[in-house]
Design a protein around this motif. Structure first.
Motif, PDB file in Angstrom:
ATOM      1  N   SER A 241      69.143 -12.438  17.970  1.00  7.88           N
ATOM      2  CA  SER A 241      69.575 -11.408  18.912  1.00  7.88           C
ATOM      3  C   SER A 241      71.037 -11.787  19.316  1.00  7.88           C
ATOM      4  O   SER A 241      71.451 -13.115  19.301  1.00  7.88           O
ATOM      5  CB  SER A 241      68.724 -11.890  20.200  1.00  7.88           C
ATOM      6  OG  SER A 241      69.233 -10.891  21.365  1.00  7.88           O
TER       7      SER A 241
ATOM      8  N   ASP B 217      70.198  -6.718  24.077  1.00  8.68           N
ATOM      9  CA  ASP B 217      69.458  -7.245  22.818  1.00  8.68           C
ATOM     10  C   ASP B 217      68.345  -6.380  22.066  1.00  8.68           C
ATOM     11  O   ASP B 217      68.388  -5.136  22.594  1.00  8.68           O
ATOM     12  CB  ASP B 217      68.747  -8.610  23.356  1.00  8.68           C
ATOM     13  CG  ASP B 217      67.635  -8.235  24.230  1.00  8.68           C
ATOM     14  OD1 ASP B 217      67.054  -7.221  24.184  1.00  8.68           O
ATOM     15  OD2 ASP B 217      67.287  -9.129  24.670  1.00  8.68           O
TER      16      ASP B 217
ATOM     17  N   SER C  99      65.544  -6.176  22.092  1.00 14.37           N
ATOM     18  CA  SER C  99      64.380  -5.626  22.945  1.00 14.37           C
ATOM     19  C   SER C  99      64.856  -4.688  24.078  1.00 14.37           C
ATOM     20  O   SER C  99      63.792  -4.185  24.894  1.00 14.37           O
ATOM     21  CB  SER C  99      63.768  -6.954  23.617  1.00 14.37           C
ATOM     22  OG  SER C  99      63.360  -7.732  22.457  1.00 14.37           O
TER      23      SER C  99
ATOM     24  N   HIS D  60      67.094  -5.336  26.451  1.00 14.84           N
ATOM     25  CA  HIS D  60      67.501  -6.192  27.752  1.00 14.84           C
ATOM     26  C   HIS D  60      68.976  -6.163  27.834  1.00 14.84           C
ATOM     27  O   HIS D  60      69.689  -6.502  26.847  1.00 14.84           O
ATOM     28  CB  HIS D  60      66.692  -7.656  27.765  1.00 14.84           C
ATOM     29  CG  HIS D  60      65.412  -7.529  27.817  1.00 14.84           C
ATOM     30  ND1 HIS D  60      64.618  -7.857  26.667  1.00 14.84           N
ATOM     31  CD2 HIS D  60      64.689  -7.110  28.771  1.00 14.84           C
ATOM     32  CE1 HIS D  60      63.261  -7.822  27.074  1.00 14.84           C
ATOM     33  NE2 HIS D  60      63.205  -7.403  28.569  1.00 14.84           N
TER      34      HIS D  60
END
Length: 149
Positions: free
Chosen positions: A9, A39, A41, A43
Protein backbone atom coordinates in the motif's frame (compact mmCIF):
# COMPACT_ATOMS: atom_id res chain seq x y z
CA UNK A 1 2.40 -21.28 0.47
CA UNK A 2 0.64 -18.86 2.78
CA UNK A 3 -3.10 -18.45 2.54
CA UNK A 4 -2.84 -14.88 3.80
CA UNK A 5 -2.68 -11.92 1.48
CA UNK A 6 0.17 -9.46 1.80
CA UNK A 7 -0.99 -6.42 -0.14
CA UNK A 8 1.34 -3.49 -0.51
CA UNK A 9 0.00 0.00 0.00
CA UNK A 10 1.02 3.58 -0.56
CA UNK A 11 2.31 5.17 2.64
CA UNK A 12 1.98 8.74 3.89
CA UNK A 13 5.34 9.82 2.46
CA UNK A 14 4.43 8.66 -1.06
CA UNK A 15 0.94 10.09 -0.68
CA UNK A 16 2.50 13.48 0.08
CA UNK A 17 4.63 13.18 -3.08
CA UNK A 18 1.37 12.71 -4.98
CA UNK A 19 -0.30 15.64 -3.21
CA UNK A 20 2.62 18.01 -3.73
CA UNK A 21 2.85 17.08 -7.40
CA UNK A 22 -0.90 17.49 -7.87
CA UNK A 23 -0.81 20.94 -6.24
CA UNK A 24 2.07 21.99 -8.53
CA UNK A 25 0.26 20.61 -11.59
CA UNK A 26 -2.91 22.45 -10.52
CA UNK A 27 -1.02 25.73 -10.22
CA UNK A 28 0.50 25.22 -13.69
CA UNK A 29 -3.01 24.85 -15.10
CA UNK A 30 -4.51 27.74 -13.08
CA UNK A 31 -6.77 25.27 -11.26
CA UNK A 32 -7.74 25.16 -7.60
CA UNK A 33 -8.24 21.58 -6.52
CA UNK A 34 -8.86 19.14 -3.74
CA UNK A 35 -6.66 16.04 -3.83
CA UNK A 36 -7.29 12.75 -2.04
CA UNK A 37 -4.95 9.76 -1.87
CA UNK A 38 -6.38 6.46 -0.66
CA UNK A 39 -4.89 3.05 -0.01
CA UNK A 40 -6.20 0.05 -2.01
CA UNK A 41 -8.79 -0.65 0.70
CA UNK A 42 -10.34 2.79 0.24
CA UNK A 43 -8.93 4.39 3.40
CA UNK A 44 -7.78 7.99 3.23
CA UNK A 45 -3.99 8.28 3.49
CA UNK A 46 -3.60 11.99 2.73
CA UNK A 47 -5.75 14.90 1.60
CA UNK A 48 -5.25 18.53 0.65
CA UNK A 49 -7.54 21.37 -0.39
CA UNK A 50 -5.93 24.29 -2.17
CA UNK A 51 -6.98 27.74 -1.00
CA UNK A 52 -10.03 28.74 -2.99
CA UNK A 53 -10.98 25.23 -4.12
CA UNK A 54 -14.73 24.65 -3.83
CA UNK A 55 -15.64 22.92 -0.58
CA UNK A 56 -18.06 20.66 -2.49
CA UNK A 57 -15.05 19.25 -4.31
CA UNK A 58 -13.58 17.88 -1.09
CA UNK A 59 -15.93 14.90 -0.97
CA UNK A 60 -15.91 14.49 -4.73
CA UNK A 61 -12.10 14.10 -4.80
CA UNK A 62 -12.37 11.43 -2.11
CA UNK A 63 -15.23 9.70 -3.94
CA UNK A 64 -13.23 9.61 -7.17
CA UNK A 65 -10.31 7.96 -5.38
CA UNK A 66 -12.71 5.63 -3.52
CA UNK A 67 -14.29 4.58 -6.82
CA UNK A 68 -10.86 3.75 -8.22
CA UNK A 69 -9.79 1.81 -5.12
CA UNK A 70 -12.95 -0.29 -5.33
CA UNK A 71 -12.67 -1.06 -9.02
CA UNK A 72 -8.99 -0.74 -9.93
CA UNK A 73 -9.80 1.40 -12.96
CA UNK A 74 -9.66 5.11 -13.66
CA UNK A 75 -13.02 6.84 -13.27
CA UNK A 76 -13.03 8.03 -16.88
CA UNK A 77 -13.06 4.35 -17.93
CA UNK A 78 -16.22 3.44 -15.99
CA UNK A 79 -18.75 4.74 -18.52
CA UNK A 80 -17.34 2.48 -21.24
CA UNK A 81 -17.94 -0.51 -18.95
CA UNK A 82 -21.62 0.17 -18.23
CA UNK A 83 -23.05 2.40 -20.98
CA UNK A 84 -24.73 -0.48 -22.85
CA UNK A 85 -26.23 -2.02 -19.71
CA UNK A 86 -29.38 -0.02 -18.89
CA UNK A 87 -29.87 -1.67 -15.51
CA UNK A 88 -26.33 -0.67 -14.50
CA UNK A 89 -26.74 2.89 -15.77
CA UNK A 90 -29.91 3.31 -13.69
CA UNK A 91 -28.59 1.48 -10.65
CA UNK A 92 -25.16 3.07 -10.39
CA UNK A 93 -26.54 6.02 -8.43
CA UNK A 94 -27.45 3.62 -5.65
CA UNK A 95 -23.79 2.82 -4.91
CA UNK A 96 -22.60 5.25 -2.27
CA UNK A 97 -19.36 7.00 -3.17
CA UNK A 98 -19.22 5.68 -6.75
CA UNK A 99 -18.60 8.39 -9.34
CA UNK A 100 -17.95 8.31 -13.06
CA UNK A 101 -16.43 11.76 -13.39
CA UNK A 102 -12.86 11.93 -14.68
CA UNK A 103 -10.11 12.65 -12.19
CA UNK A 104 -9.80 9.36 -10.33
CA UNK A 105 -6.67 7.39 -11.25
CA UNK A 106 -5.23 4.14 -9.88
CA UNK A 107 -1.65 3.82 -8.69
CA UNK A 108 -0.25 0.51 -9.91
CA UNK A 109 3.26 -0.64 -9.05
CA UNK A 110 4.54 -3.94 -10.42
CA UNK A 111 0.99 -4.82 -11.52
CA UNK A 112 -0.36 -4.34 -7.99
CA UNK A 113 -2.86 -1.66 -7.01
CA UNK A 114 -1.13 0.24 -4.20
CA UNK A 115 -3.41 3.27 -4.04
CA UNK A 116 -5.74 5.69 -5.76
CA UNK A 117 -5.85 9.43 -6.28
CA UNK A 118 -8.84 11.66 -6.83
CA UNK A 119 -8.77 15.28 -7.97
CA UNK A 120 -11.67 17.74 -8.16
CA UNK A 121 -12.08 21.49 -7.99
CA UNK A 122 -12.18 24.65 -10.09
CA UNK A 123 -11.12 22.57 -13.06
CA UNK A 124 -12.67 20.40 -15.74
CA UNK A 125 -12.52 16.61 -15.82
CA UNK A 126 -9.67 16.53 -18.34
CA UNK A 127 -7.64 18.80 -16.06
CA UNK A 128 -8.52 16.67 -13.03
CA UNK A 129 -7.36 13.58 -14.88
CA UNK A 130 -4.10 15.18 -16.07
CA UNK A 131 -3.34 16.43 -12.55
CA UNK A 132 -4.02 12.99 -11.05
CA UNK A 133 -1.90 11.29 -13.71
CA UNK A 134 1.00 13.67 -12.99
CA UNK A 135 0.74 12.74 -9.31
CA UNK A 136 0.76 9.01 -10.13
CA UNK A 137 3.81 9.48 -12.37
CA UNK A 138 5.66 11.22 -9.51
CA UNK A 139 4.88 8.36 -7.12
CA UNK A 140 6.09 5.77 -9.63
CA UNK A 141 9.26 7.77 -10.29
CA UNK A 142 9.96 7.86 -6.55
CA UNK A 143 9.37 4.13 -6.22
CA UNK A 144 11.63 3.40 -9.21
CA UNK A 145 14.39 5.58 -7.79
CA UNK A 146 14.24 3.74 -4.47
CA UNK A 147 14.26 0.34 -6.19
CA UNK A 148 17.40 1.27 -8.15
CA UNK A 149 19.28 2.49 -5.05
Amino acid sequence: MSQLLQPRSINRELARVAIDTAVAASIERNCLTCIAVLDPSGHLVSYDRMDGAPFQSAQLAQDKAYSVAGNGKATHEFWQMIRDEAWLVHGVGKVEGLVFLGGGVPIYFEDELIGAIGVSGKSNMDEDRAIAEAAVDAVLERLSAVAVS
